[in-house]
Motif scaffolding. Structure first.
Motif, PDB file in Angstrom:
ATOM      1  N   GLU A   1      67.954  31.821  34.082  1.00 20.04           N
ATOM      2  CA  GLU A   1      67.310  32.282  32.849  1.00 20.04           C
ATOM      3  C   GLU A   1      68.351  32.790  31.871  1.00 20.04           C
ATOM      4  O   GLU A   1      68.299  32.496  30.674  1.00 20.04           O
ATOM      5  CB  GLU A   1      66.307  33.397  33.165  1.00 20.04           C
ATOM      6  N   ARG A   2      69.298  33.527  32.382  1.00 13.46           N
ATOM      7  CA  ARG A   2      70.350  34.084  31.527  1.00 13.46           C
ATOM      8  C   ARG A   2      71.180  32.956  30.906  1.00 13.46           C
ATOM      9  O   ARG A   2      71.544  33.021  29.736  1.00 13.46           O
ATOM     10  CB  ARG A   2      71.237  35.016  32.353  1.00 13.46           C
TER      11      ARG A   2
ATOM     12  N   MET B   1      77.433  35.742  29.822  1.00 14.58           N
ATOM     13  CA  MET B   1      76.770  35.482  31.097  1.00 14.58           C
ATOM     14  C   MET B   1      77.025  36.591  32.111  1.00 14.58           C
ATOM     15  O   MET B   1      76.121  37.005  32.841  1.00 14.58           O
ATOM     16  CB  MET B   1      77.271  34.152  31.670  1.00 14.58           C
TER      17      MET B   1
ATOM     18  N   LEU C   1      70.111  41.721  29.259  1.00 18.61           N
ATOM     19  CA  LEU C   1      70.199  40.443  29.965  1.00 18.61           C
ATOM     20  C   LEU C   1      70.229  40.612  31.485  1.00 18.61           C
ATOM     21  O   LEU C   1      69.989  39.652  32.223  1.00 18.61           O
ATOM     22  CB  LEU C   1      71.441  39.665  29.513  1.00 18.61           C
ATOM     23  N   GLU C   2      70.515  41.832  31.945  1.00 14.48           N
ATOM     24  CA  GLU C   2      70.535  42.076  33.384  1.00 14.48           C
ATOM     25  C   GLU C   2      69.154  41.888  34.014  1.00 14.48           C
ATOM     26  O   GLU C   2      69.025  41.760  35.229  1.00 14.48           O
ATOM     27  CB  GLU C   2      71.049  43.488  33.672  1.00 14.48           C
TER      28      GLU C   2
ATOM     29  N   LEU D   1      67.363  39.314  33.670  1.00 17.06           N
ATOM     30  CA  LEU D   1      67.124  37.898  33.878  1.00 17.06           C
ATOM     31  C   LEU D   1      67.771  37.369  35.149  1.00 17.06           C
ATOM     32  O   LEU D   1      68.784  37.887  35.607  1.00 17.06           O
ATOM     33  CB  LEU D   1      67.658  37.099  32.681  1.00 17.06           C
TER      34      LEU D   1
ATOM     35  N   VAL E   1      71.346  32.494  26.923  1.00 13.89           N
ATOM     36  CA  VAL E   1      72.630  32.647  26.239  1.00 13.89           C
ATOM     37  C   VAL E   1      72.987  31.387  25.462  1.00 13.89           C
ATOM     38  O   VAL E   1      73.404  31.444  24.296  1.00 13.89           O
ATOM     39  CB  VAL E   1      73.746  32.987  27.250  1.00 13.89           C
TER      40      VAL E   1
ATOM     41  N   ALA F   1      62.450  33.872  30.164  1.00 14.67           N
ATOM     42  CA  ALA F   1      63.414  34.895  29.738  1.00 14.67           C
ATOM     43  C   ALA F   1      62.846  35.705  28.572  1.00 14.67           C
ATOM     44  O   ALA F   1      62.963  36.937  28.549  1.00 14.67           O
ATOM     45  CB  ALA F   1      64.731  34.235  29.335  1.00 14.67           C
TER      46      ALA F   1
END
Length: 291
Positions: free
Chosen positions: A115-116, A21, A108-109, A111, A120, A150
Motif C-alpha cells: 500500500e505504501r 518508502m 504512512l506507517e 500502511l 508513494v 491506503a
C-alpha cells in the motif's frame, strides 16, 4: 561509463522513492547502492532504465519494510523518521516536497508495504495505476485497490500536509524565544489545546519515552528545558528540514537534536524531536558543507 551516467541521472529520484518508502535516509542510501550494484550486474540491456531501477528500488524497500516493522515494534520510546534537509537543493528529494514532511511519513506507517509503495508512487511521483502495477508486478485492478485501501487507512489526516504554512518561520522564532526564556504563557499562546510532543531518543539519548499531550503539559515541559544543565551550551538555529521550518540544536558544535513543529491555522499542533544520534548522521553530512 555510460551505465554509470545513466544511473546517476536517476539517483536523486531513486533516493526520493526509497526515503519516502522507508522513512530512513541511511536505509534509503543503502537501497540505492544495492540498486546500483544490481544495475551494473544485470544480465541484459534495459530498454527503459528509469522504469527498471524504480522497480528494483521499490521492491527492495518493500522487503526491508517487512523486517523494519519488527525492529520498530521493539524500539525504545516513540519511533520517528530520520530528518533530511530540504532547503539547499530544490531537486534533492524530487517531486512533491509536502510528501516528505515528518507528519506525512509518520502517517504512512499505517500502511502495509505494498500500500505504501503504490501510495508513494502515485502521490509523490504521479504514477498511474498501470505504472504502479508494473512496478509491483500485479495487475492494474490490484494496484488500484491497494491505492484506495491506503486512502481509506489514512483518511482525512493526509490533507493536513498539503500546504506549508506561510507564517512558519515567524511562529518558530516565537517558539524558540519562549522556550529559551522558559515562558510558559508564551508557549501556551502558540500551542493548540491538544498539542503533542513526540521525542525519539531510541534509548541512546535522554528523551521522554512517552508522548506528552495537552497545551499545559507541553508548555511546562518545554519551559523546563531552559533550566536544564545543558541549556547554556546549546545553540539553536532554524533550517528547512523535511519541508518545514525546523530547529537545530548544536552542543559544542555537534548536532544533538532536531525539533520539527507541525503548524496549522497559525498554531503549533505537534512537535517531533529527533535526538537519537544515529538518526542525525545523514543530516549531519547534508549540513556539513554549510559549516
Amino acid at each position: 561509463m555510460i551505465e554509470v551516467v545513466e544511473f546517476e541521472q536517476q539517483r536523486r529520484r531513486l533516493f526520493g522513492i526509497a526515503y519516502r518508502m522507508l522513512g530512513e535516509a541511511s536505509e534509503a542510501e543503502d537501497v540505492v547502492q544495492d540498486a546500483y550494484l544490481r544495475w551494473r550486474s544485470r544480465p541484459a540491456a534495459v530498454g527503459t532504465p528509469a522504469a527498471w531501477l524504480t522497480t528494483v528500488v521499490t521492491n527492495l524497500c518493500i522487503n526491508r519494510l517487512t523486517s523494519a516493522r519488527a525492529r520498530r515494534e521493539r524500539y525504545v520510546g516513540p519511533w520517528l523518521p530520520e530528518p533530511v534537509a530540504t532547503g539547499n537543493d530544490p531537486a534533492e528529494l524530487m517531486e512533491r516536497r509536502d510528501t516528505v514532511s515528518l507528519g506525512f511519513l509518520v502517517l504512512l506507517e499505517k500502511l502495509t508495504p505494498p500500500e505504501r509503495a503504490v501510495f508513494v508512487l502515485r502521490e509523490a511521483f504521479d504514477y498511474t495505476h498501470r505504472e504502479s502495477a508494473e512496478v509491483l508486478g500485479v495487475d492494474e485492478a490490484n494496484a488500484r485497490q491497494l491505492y484506495h485501501r491506503a486512502l481509506a487507512r489514512l483518511g482525512e489526516a493526509r490533507r493536513r500536509f498539503d500546504v506549508r504554512p506561510a507564517d512558519g518561520t515567524k511562529l518558530v522564532e516565537r517558539f524558540i524565544a519562549a522556550t529559551v526564556e522558559g515562558d510558559v504563557a508564551g508557549l501556551e499562546a502558540i500551542l493548540t489545546e491538544d498539542a503533542a510532543i513526540w521525542a525519539d531518543g531510541g534509548g541512546k539519548a535522554i528523551a521522554a519515552r512517552e508522548p506528552i499531550f495537552g497545551r499545559s503539559n507541553a508548555a511546562h515541559y518545554l519551559a523546563g528545558l531552559a533550566s536544564s544543565p545543558r541549556a547554556p551550551a546549546a545553540h539553536l538555529s532554524v533550517a528547512d528540514i523535511n519541508n518545514a521550518t525546523a530547529i537545530l540544536v548544536h552542543e559544542s558544535g555537534d548536532l544533538t537534536a532536531v525539533l520539527i513543529p507541525e503548524i496549522h491555522d497559525g498554531s503549533i499542533t505537534t512537535i517531533r524531536a529527533i535526538l537519537n544520534p544515529d538518526k542525525l548522521t545523514y543530516l549531519r553530512t547534508q549540513l556539513q558543507p554549510l559549516a
